[in-house]
Enzyme design. Structure first.
Site, short mmCIF file in Angstrom:
data_model
loop_
_atom_site.label_atom_id
_atom_site.label_comp_id
_atom_site.label_asym_id
_atom_site.label_seq_id
_atom_site.Cartn_x
_atom_site.Cartn_y
_atom_site.Cartn_z
N SER A 84 0.85 -1.19 0.00
CA SER A 84 0.00 0.00 0.00
C SER A 84 0.88 1.24 0.00
O SER A 84 2.11 1.14 -0.10
CB SER A 84 -0.91 -0.03 1.23
OG SER A 84 -1.72 1.12 1.28
N LYS A 133 -0.50 7.37 0.26
CA LYS A 133 -1.61 8.07 -0.40
C LYS A 133 -2.96 7.41 -0.13
O LYS A 133 -4.02 7.96 -0.41
CB LYS A 133 -1.33 8.15 -1.90
CG LYS A 133 -0.14 9.06 -2.15
CD LYS A 133 0.27 9.20 -3.57
CE LYS A 133 1.42 10.19 -3.70
NZ LYS A 133 2.60 9.92 -2.85
N ASN A 153 6.97 7.60 -0.08
CA ASN A 153 7.73 7.72 -1.32
C ASN A 153 9.03 6.93 -1.30
O ASN A 153 9.84 7.11 -0.40
CB ASN A 153 8.13 9.18 -1.53
CG ASN A 153 6.98 9.99 -2.02
OD1 ASN A 153 5.83 9.58 -1.88
ND2 ASN A 153 7.27 11.12 -2.60
N1 NAP Z 1 7.25 3.56 -5.77
C1 NAP Z 1 6.80 4.16 -4.68
O1 NAP Z 1 7.21 5.27 -4.32
C2 NAP Z 1 5.79 3.45 -3.83
C3 NAP Z 1 5.49 3.96 -2.56
C4 NAP Z 1 4.55 3.29 -1.78
C5 NAP Z 1 3.93 2.16 -2.28
N2 NAP Z 1 4.21 1.70 -3.53
C6 NAP Z 1 3.50 0.50 -4.02
O2 NAP Z 1 4.46 -0.48 -4.28
C7 NAP Z 1 4.02 -1.32 -5.36
C8 NAP Z 1 5.12 -1.51 -6.37
O3 NAP Z 1 5.53 -0.25 -6.82
P1 NAP Z 1 6.72 -0.10 -7.86
O4 NAP Z 1 7.39 1.18 -7.54
O5 NAP Z 1 7.50 -1.35 -7.94
O6 NAP Z 1 5.87 0.08 -9.21
P2 NAP Z 1 6.38 -0.05 -10.72
O7 NAP Z 1 7.85 0.05 -10.80
O8 NAP Z 1 5.53 0.91 -11.51
O9 NAP Z 1 5.95 -1.54 -11.10
C9 NAP Z 1 4.62 -1.90 -11.25
C10 NAP Z 1 4.58 -3.34 -11.66
O10 NAP Z 1 3.21 -3.75 -11.78
C11 NAP Z 1 3.03 -4.40 -13.04
N3 NAP Z 1 1.63 -4.22 -13.43
C12 NAP Z 1 0.97 -3.07 -13.64
N4 NAP Z 1 -0.31 -3.33 -13.96
C13 NAP Z 1 -0.45 -4.68 -13.92
C14 NAP Z 1 -1.52 -5.57 -14.16
N5 NAP Z 1 -2.74 -5.11 -14.50
N6 NAP Z 1 -1.33 -6.89 -14.04
C15 NAP Z 1 -0.09 -7.38 -13.70
N7 NAP Z 1 0.96 -6.59 -13.46
C16 NAP Z 1 0.78 -5.26 -13.59
C17 NAP Z 1 4.05 -3.74 -13.96
O11 NAP Z 1 4.43 -4.56 -15.05
P3 NAP Z 1 3.63 -4.56 -16.46
O12 NAP Z 1 3.41 -3.15 -16.82
O13 NAP Z 1 4.50 -5.33 -17.35
O14 NAP Z 1 2.35 -5.28 -16.18
C18 NAP Z 1 5.23 -3.64 -12.99
O15 NAP Z 1 5.86 -4.91 -12.91
C19 NAP Z 1 2.74 -0.70 -5.89
O16 NAP Z 1 1.63 -1.41 -5.38
C20 NAP Z 1 2.74 0.71 -5.32
O17 NAP Z 1 1.43 1.18 -5.10
C21 NAP Z 1 5.14 2.31 -4.31
#
Ligand code: NAP
Length: 341
Positions: free
Chosen positions: A132, A135, A175
């Site tokens: 999560s 946000k 973040n």
């Molecule tokens: N980055 C931050 O600052 C942050 C902070 C707090 C929480 N989070 C949470 O952490 C998690 C991971 O974030 P991240 O930074 O690793 O994101 P990311 O780099 O944007 O990666 C997102 C991943 O989800 C996949 N994806 C997207 N839509 C999908 C779907 N419909 N079915 C299957 N796979 C899907 C994408 O691959 P494809 O596009 O190939 O499907 C990618 O592998 C998220 O849940 C985010 O809300 C992130």
């Protein structure tokens, strides 16, 4: 942060990561491979190119790559056969994209969460952790609102598990330094382009600050701590965005460009309205479920690692402004941002 060296929790286990090709997923896989001997690690995501590129880096015999969409329950059900642990990281997470394409964000973040829960229950997965975001606490944008709905689904899933052993918990953090679309790469681009200023939406803005490795370590530890139904929140520092700009470009002036739609001045991880359900532990908080489980543990002051927490004071809020721990410009500098970009 607690590190997991020396434990064997993921040895000889099959782990599936939705969104495994994302920033979090890749770091998680790297860490699992360095510290454990998993039986199988299954990457579940949509884009074949990202998977192809990931295979160049991670081609160990235990690695499996599944093309699939979390909107597709049948595919998830198939992918989760024989899986012990699931990390649900797949999400649409760009705030403006979610505002302009609300149904797409709802389908992936909310319907996708429901599908992950159903597939995990159908396959008798042992533990599921969903990621999560800050946000999702008192959300003002659709991305946050969908992640809050997702959090609620995962918490409530412990109640529909019935005789099934599957437990579900949530990890919420702020973040991630240098993650895609975050402020650090944006500032870096301005610096590389030789611009004469750094754009800042509001001079008073604060944010929580966590590295990808800290996020990964926190998730790993919470697989051991979880009873099912908790929202785990790490204690992490805050930064002032103006200090970040000074650390990255000490000689450039900042230009205030105005707060963007869906953007908050300060982020919240534990809302004050949930203070009656919030426990403080040494290095983290737990927001306990608001609902009572009929056949599951309902006491969250002691976790599965036997760590003890205590209820926070009435009105307590874990907020990036009131956070007692702020990084100084020197500490942000020492974080070695350049190495993370
Ligand atoms: N980055 C931050 O600052 C942050 C902070 C707090 C929480 N989070 C949470 O952490 C998690 C991971 O974030 P991240 O930074 O690793 O994101 P990311 O780099 O944007 O990666 C997102 C991943 O989800 C996949 N994806 C997207 N839509 C999908 C779907 N419909 N079915 C299957 N796979 C899907 C994408 O691959 P494809 O596009 O190939 O499907 C990618 O592998 C998220 O849940 C985010 O809300 C992130």
């Amino acid at each position: 942060m607690i590190n997991n060296l020396g434990n064997t929790m993921f040895d000889n286990k099959t782990i599936l990561i939705t969104g495994g090709t994302g920033s979090f997923g890749k770091k998680y896989v790297k860490t699992l491979l360095e510290r454990y001997n998993p039986k199988k690690i299954i990457i579940f995501s949509r884009d074949e190119l990202k998977q192809f590129e990931m295979q160049q880096e991670f081609n160990q015999p235990c690695m499996r790559y599944f093309i699939g969409d979390v909107r597709d329950k049948d595919r998830l059900r198939r992918a989760m056969r024989g899986v012990n642990y699931v990390i649900h990281a797949a999400a649409l997470k760009q705030v403006p994209a979610a505002e302009y394409n609300p149904m797409e964000c709802i389908k992936t973040n909310i319907n996708g969460a429901e599908n992950v829960i159903d597939a995990a229950l159908d396959n008798d997965v042992e533990k599921v952790i969903a990621l999560s975001t800050d946000k999702a606490a008192n959300p003002i944008n659709l991305y946050g609102a969908t992640k809050l709905a997702s959090d609620k689904l995962f918490v409530a899933a412990n109640n529909i598990a019935g005789g099934n052993r599957t437990t579900f918990s949530v990890v919420r953090y702020g973040n991630v330094v240098c993650s895609r679309g975050s402020v650090v790469p944006i500032f870096q681009k301005f610096i590389e382009q030789g611009q004469d200023h750094i754009p800042i939406t509001h001079e008073e803005m604060t944010r929580f600050w966590i590295s990808l490795q800290q996020g990964v370590d926190f998730v790993l530890t919470n697989f051991e701590r979880m009873l099912g139904g908790e929202i785990f929140v790490p204690k992490i520092p805050s930064i002032r965005i103006t200090d970040l700009a000074k650390a990255m470009a000490p000689d450039l002036p900042v230009k205030i460009i105005g707060i963007r739609p869906g953007e908050k001045l300060h982020e919240i991880m534990c809302p004050s309205d949930l203070c009656f359900d919030t426990y403080e532990f040494d290095d983290h908080f737990v927001i306990a479920p608001g609902i009572k489980f009929s056949s599951r543990c309902n006491d969250f002051d002691t976790n599965a690692l036997n760590e003890q927490g205590k209820k926070v004071e009435v009105g307590f809020e874990y907020n990036s402004l009131s956070n007692p721990h702020f990084l100084t410009i020197e500490e942000i500098d020492a974080f070695n941002i350049q190495a993370l970009i």
